[in-house]
Design a protein around this motif. Structure first.
Motif, PDB file in Angstrom:
ATOM      1  N   ALA A 238       0.831  -1.207   0.000  1.00  0.00           N
ATOM      2  CA  ALA A 238       0.000   0.000   0.000  1.00  0.00           C
ATOM      3  C   ALA A 238       0.863   1.253   0.000  1.00  0.00           C
ATOM      4  O   ALA A 238       0.572   2.233  -0.698  1.00  0.00           O
ATOM      5  CB  ALA A 238      -0.923  -0.004   1.216  1.00  0.00           C
ATOM      6  N   ILE A 239       1.928   1.225   0.774  1.00  0.00           N
ATOM      7  CA  ILE A 239       2.845   2.370   0.802  1.00  0.00           C
ATOM      8  C   ILE A 239       3.465   2.574  -0.573  1.00  0.00           C
ATOM      9  O   ILE A 239       3.579   3.705  -1.065  1.00  0.00           O
ATOM     10  CB  ILE A 239       3.924   2.151   1.888  1.00  0.00           C
ATOM     11  CG1 ILE A 239       3.287   2.212   3.281  1.00  0.00           C
ATOM     12  CG2 ILE A 239       5.037   3.190   1.756  1.00  0.00           C
ATOM     13  CD1 ILE A 239       4.211   1.790   4.407  1.00  0.00           C
ATOM     14  N   LYS A 262       2.429  -0.691  12.641  1.00  0.00           N
ATOM     15  CA  LYS A 262       3.400   0.193  13.299  1.00  0.00           C
ATOM     16  C   LYS A 262       4.801  -0.011  12.734  1.00  0.00           C
ATOM     17  O   LYS A 262       5.519   0.954  12.439  1.00  0.00           O
ATOM     18  CB  LYS A 262       3.398  -0.075  14.806  1.00  0.00           C
ATOM     19  CG  LYS A 262       4.419   0.730  15.589  1.00  0.00           C
ATOM     20  CD  LYS A 262       4.370   0.352  17.060  1.00  0.00           C
ATOM     21  CE  LYS A 262       5.415   1.110  17.865  1.00  0.00           C
ATOM     22  NZ  LYS A 262       5.378   0.719  19.307  1.00  0.00           N
ATOM     23  N   ARG A 263       5.186  -1.269  12.561  1.00  0.00           N
ATOM     24  CA  ARG A 263       6.532  -1.578  12.058  1.00  0.00           C
ATOM     25  C   ARG A 263       6.741  -1.040  10.648  1.00  0.00           C
ATOM     26  O   ARG A 263       7.790  -0.466  10.336  1.00  0.00           O
ATOM     27  CB  ARG A 263       6.748  -3.085  12.107  1.00  0.00           C
ATOM     28  CG  ARG A 263       8.155  -3.524  11.771  1.00  0.00           C
ATOM     29  CD  ARG A 263       8.386  -4.961  12.161  1.00  0.00           C
ATOM     30  NE  ARG A 263       7.495  -5.863  11.461  1.00  0.00           N
ATOM     31  CZ  ARG A 263       6.641  -6.683  12.079  1.00  0.00           C
ATOM     32  NH1 ARG A 263       6.547  -6.687  13.399  1.00  0.00           N
ATOM     33  NH2 ARG A 263       5.861  -7.493  11.367  1.00  0.00           N
ATOM     34  N   ALA A 264       5.729  -1.200   9.789  1.00  0.00           N
ATOM     35  CA  ALA A 264       5.858  -0.734   8.403  1.00  0.00           C
ATOM     36  C   ALA A 264       5.947   0.786   8.331  1.00  0.00           C
ATOM     37  O   ALA A 264       6.738   1.338   7.553  1.00  0.00           O
ATOM     38  CB  ALA A 264       4.680  -1.234   7.572  1.00  0.00           C
ATOM     39  N   ILE A 265       5.151   1.473   9.144  1.00  0.00           N
ATOM     40  CA  ILE A 265       5.184   2.939   9.132  1.00  0.00           C
ATOM     41  C   ILE A 265       6.492   3.448   9.734  1.00  0.00           C
ATOM     42  O   ILE A 265       7.115   4.382   9.208  1.00  0.00           O
ATOM     43  CB  ILE A 265       3.961   3.507   9.868  1.00  0.00           C
ATOM     44  CG1 ILE A 265       2.696   3.233   9.038  1.00  0.00           C
ATOM     45  CG2 ILE A 265       4.115   5.007  10.120  1.00  0.00           C
ATOM     46  CD1 ILE A 265       1.409   3.722   9.685  1.00  0.00           C
ATOM     47  N   GLN A 266       6.933   2.829  10.831  1.00  0.00           N
ATOM     48  CA  GLN A 266       8.193   3.259  11.441  1.00  0.00           C
ATOM     49  C   GLN A 266       9.375   3.074  10.494  1.00  0.00           C
ATOM     50  O   GLN A 266      10.312   3.871  10.511  1.00  0.00           O
ATOM     51  CB  GLN A 266       8.442   2.490  12.745  1.00  0.00           C
ATOM     52  CG  GLN A 266       7.610   2.968  13.913  1.00  0.00           C
ATOM     53  CD  GLN A 266       7.973   2.270  15.203  1.00  0.00           C
ATOM     54  OE1 GLN A 266       8.481   1.143  15.199  1.00  0.00           O
ATOM     55  NE2 GLN A 266       7.699   2.913  16.321  1.00  0.00           N
ATOM     56  N   ARG A 319       3.285  10.114   2.259  1.00  0.00           N
ATOM     57  CA  ARG A 319       4.521   9.851   1.517  1.00  0.00           C
ATOM     58  C   ARG A 319       5.247  11.156   1.210  1.00  0.00           C
ATOM     59  O   ARG A 319       4.681  12.073   0.620  1.00  0.00           O
ATOM     60  CB  ARG A 319       4.228   9.097   0.218  1.00  0.00           C
ATOM     61  CG  ARG A 319       5.495   8.821  -0.577  1.00  0.00           C
ATOM     62  CD  ARG A 319       5.249   8.023  -1.826  1.00  0.00           C
ATOM     63  NE  ARG A 319       5.190   6.589  -1.620  1.00  0.00           N
ATOM     64  CZ  ARG A 319       6.230   5.812  -1.342  1.00  0.00           C
ATOM     65  NH1 ARG A 319       7.436   6.352  -1.168  1.00  0.00           N
ATOM     66  NH2 ARG A 319       6.098   4.514  -1.219  1.00  0.00           N
ATOM     67  N   LEU A 320       6.511  11.230   1.599  1.00  0.00           N
ATOM     68  CA  LEU A 320       7.340  12.405   1.348  1.00  0.00           C
ATOM     69  C   LEU A 320       8.090  12.303   0.024  1.00  0.00           C
ATOM     70  O   LEU A 320       8.292  13.304  -0.663  1.00  0.00           O
ATOM     71  CB  LEU A 320       8.361  12.567   2.476  1.00  0.00           C
ATOM     72  CG  LEU A 320       7.811  12.836   3.880  1.00  0.00           C
ATOM     73  CD1 LEU A 320       8.946  12.808   4.893  1.00  0.00           C
ATOM     74  CD2 LEU A 320       7.089  14.179   3.924  1.00  0.00           C
ATOM     75  N   ARG A 321       8.529  11.103  -0.332  1.00  0.00           N
ATOM     76  CA  ARG A 321       9.329  10.889  -1.535  1.00  0.00           C
ATOM     77  C   ARG A 321       9.307   9.404  -1.852  1.00  0.00           C
ATOM     78  O   ARG A 321       8.835   8.599  -1.046  1.00  0.00           O
ATOM     79  CB  ARG A 321      10.770  11.361  -1.314  1.00  0.00           C
ATOM     80  CG  ARG A 321      11.520  10.621  -0.218  1.00  0.00           C
ATOM     81  CD  ARG A 321      12.819  11.312   0.127  1.00  0.00           C
ATOM     82  NE  ARG A 321      13.594  10.546   1.102  1.00  0.00           N
ATOM     83  CZ  ARG A 321      14.492   9.627   0.804  1.00  0.00           C
ATOM     84  NH1 ARG A 321      14.734   9.336  -0.470  1.00  0.00           N
ATOM     85  NH2 ARG A 321      15.173   8.999   1.737  1.00  0.00           N
ATOM     86  N   PRO A 322       9.793   9.008  -3.026  1.00  0.00           N
ATOM     87  CA  PRO A 322       9.822   7.581  -3.338  1.00  0.00           C
ATOM     88  C   PRO A 322      10.658   6.787  -2.333  1.00  0.00           C
ATOM     89  O   PRO A 322      11.604   7.314  -1.735  1.00  0.00           O
ATOM     90  CB  PRO A 322      10.453   7.538  -4.739  1.00  0.00           C
ATOM     91  CG  PRO A 322      10.180   8.892  -5.317  1.00  0.00           C
ATOM     92  CD  PRO A 322      10.243   9.841  -4.163  1.00  0.00           C
ATOM     93  N   THR A 323      10.321   5.537  -2.168  1.00  0.00           N
ATOM     94  CA  THR A 323      11.075   4.664  -1.276  1.00  0.00           C
ATOM     95  C   THR A 323      12.464   4.406  -1.846  1.00  0.00           C
ATOM     96  O   THR A 323      12.583   4.050  -3.026  1.00  0.00           O
ATOM     97  CB  THR A 323      10.347   3.317  -1.100  1.00  0.00           C
ATOM     98  OG1 THR A 323       9.001   3.558  -0.698  1.00  0.00           O
ATOM     99  CG2 THR A 323      11.049   2.443  -0.075  1.00  0.00           C
ATOM    100  N   PRO A 324      13.520   4.601  -1.064  1.00  0.00           N
ATOM    101  CA  PRO A 324      14.871   4.288  -1.555  1.00  0.00           C
ATOM    102  C   PRO A 324      14.960   2.833  -1.985  1.00  0.00           C
ATOM    103  O   PRO A 324      14.301   1.953  -1.425  1.00  0.00           O
ATOM    104  CB  PRO A 324      15.755   4.558  -0.326  1.00  0.00           C
ATOM    105  CG  PRO A 324      14.961   5.492   0.527  1.00  0.00           C
ATOM    106  CD  PRO A 324      13.528   5.134   0.309  1.00  0.00           C
ATOM    107  N   ASP A 325      15.781   2.579  -2.998  1.00  0.00           N
ATOM    108  CA  ASP A 325      15.885   1.233  -3.554  1.00  0.00           C
ATOM    109  C   ASP A 325      16.225   0.187  -2.491  1.00  0.00           C
ATOM    110  O   ASP A 325      15.689  -0.925  -2.524  1.00  0.00           O
ATOM    111  CB  ASP A 325      16.956   1.198  -4.655  1.00  0.00           C
ATOM    112  CG  ASP A 325      16.507   1.936  -5.906  1.00  0.00           C
ATOM    113  OD1 ASP A 325      15.282   2.155  -6.064  1.00  0.00           O
ATOM    114  OD2 ASP A 325      17.382   2.298  -6.722  1.00  0.00           O
TER     115      ASP A 325
END
Length: 370
Positions: A238-239, A262-266, A319-325
């Motif tokens: 989802a993220i 919680k773990r995924a958001i953290q 979301r602030l920016r794309p997820t780093p690789d």
């Protein structure tokens, strides 16, 4: 008497923290054509509120329960093409978004827990207070039933399910009694199971904590529907489905669910840089911003209106920016034997088509409803 499809979804469903969810999602849905994915459509209460209050938004509603999709679609038909129902399990969100021709969406909502529809219809087998077939499948078209689990799993596996997913102290004792009983005749009814669980638990323990069967029923339901396995995949997916500026809102009803969320958001709101670096590399900066301080709970007003909100825990992030690789989630695990699902997309007035997928099926707490 069990409700039927003739009862409207609105009459059978009281959404939890409805306005709070809309308020958290709305800022990301202001541009025309913005899309929210309601991963757990249920009876459509949250989706209806978003479509009413945010005229720029469209909603893709996912649910594994065909009956829920029918009821919610009837409720939301007045919104026309602003609402699209999809028969799927919500860990398939990446495929659902891609099928819609989108690179990303502006909002994702997950309202976990068993739905009003599933709780209120005794024949579904979710409620320990009513005698019914031992089914507990959220999608009754596929997968193992609770009876299958009780009649085929080894004793140690039944104990594991009750201990890990139901957090049942007397899991081993109950599992032993279940296996002993099935040697005489197979398990078929919820009433029989509730009686056995009650007899297996010490009398002193039965005096507190509510119905002694609730933990066993919870554990079985989670196993039947693969709920925690699906959630482990669904939150990172989802993220990843969120466009920059998009928002994720999740309502959990059990500590096992909330821990996963919680773990995924953290993971996204915390720097991944090694401690002690003089300068934090750009690639290691957080890619999510928390929108709640920890997990929010229902206030007194909400609880008076809807007592079933007592165990809700709400978390949200943007979301602030794309997820780093180096932090992107790994590919989904293969399906477990005995579980299957299908994805169906249907616009109002069209006949849905179903495509088999290779992903497992699977929601928590028999006392909670969406």
């Amino acid at each position: 008497m069990a409700p039927t499809d003739d009862a409207s979804a609105a009459d059978r469903h009281l959404p939890v923290l409805l306005q709070r969810c809309v308020d958290l999602l709305a800022p990301a849905l202001q541009e025309p054509g913005s899309v929210l994915v309601d991963c757990t459509l249920g009876m459509g209460g949250h989706t209806e509120a978003v479509l009413e209050q945010v005229p720029t938004a469209r909603v893709i509603g996912i649910d594994r329960d065909p009956q829920a999709l029918r009821l919610a679609s009837a409720r939301l038909a007045r919104f026309g093409e602003r609402f699209t129902p999809v028969h799927a399990v919500y860990d398939e969100i990446a495929d659902v978004v891609a099928d819609a021709g989108l690179d990303g969406v502006q909002g994702v909502l997950m309202d976990l827990g068993v739905s009003s529809l599933q709780l209120d219809e005794a024949e579904r087998g979710f409620a320990y207070a009513q005698d019914a077939p031992l089914d507990m499948r959220m999608d009754q078209t596929a997968g193992l039933t609770a009876a299958d689990v009780l009649n085929t799993y080894e004793e140690r596996e039944i104990a594991r399910v009750l201990r890990e997913y139901g957090e049942e102290r007397f899991a081993a004792r109950i599992a032993r009694a279940i296996v002993r009983r099935r040697e005489q005749r197979p398990w078929e009814r919820t009433g029989e199971l509730a009686e056995l669980v009650r007899a297996s638990i010490p009398a002193a323990t039965r005096k507190t904590g509510g119905n002694p069967s609730k933990r066993t029923f919870q554990g079985l339901r989670i196993e039947v529907n693969g709920e925690l396995e699906v959630l482990e995949r669904a939150v990172p997916a989802a993220i990843e489905a969120l466009a920059v500026g998009g928002r994720l809102v999740v309502e959990s009803y059990h500590s096992l669910e909330d821990r996963i969320v919680k773990r995924a958001i953290q993971r996204g709101t915390t720097s991944s840089a090694p401690p002690g670096l003089p300068v934090e590399p750009e690639t290691h900066r957080p890619y999510l911003e928390p929108l709640t301080r920890g997990a929010e709970e229902a206030d007194a007003v909400e609880l008076e209106r809807n007592p079933r909100a007592a165990s809700v825990r709400l978390r949200a992030a943007a979301r602030l920016r794309p997820t780093p690789d180096h932090l992107r989630p790994a590919a989904a695990a293969p399906a477990r034997p005995g579980r299957s699902t299908s994805r169906t997309t249907a616009r109002p007035g069209t006949r849905p088509t179903t495509r088999p997928t290779a992903r497992p099926s699977t929601r928590t707490n028999p006392e909670e409803r969406r």
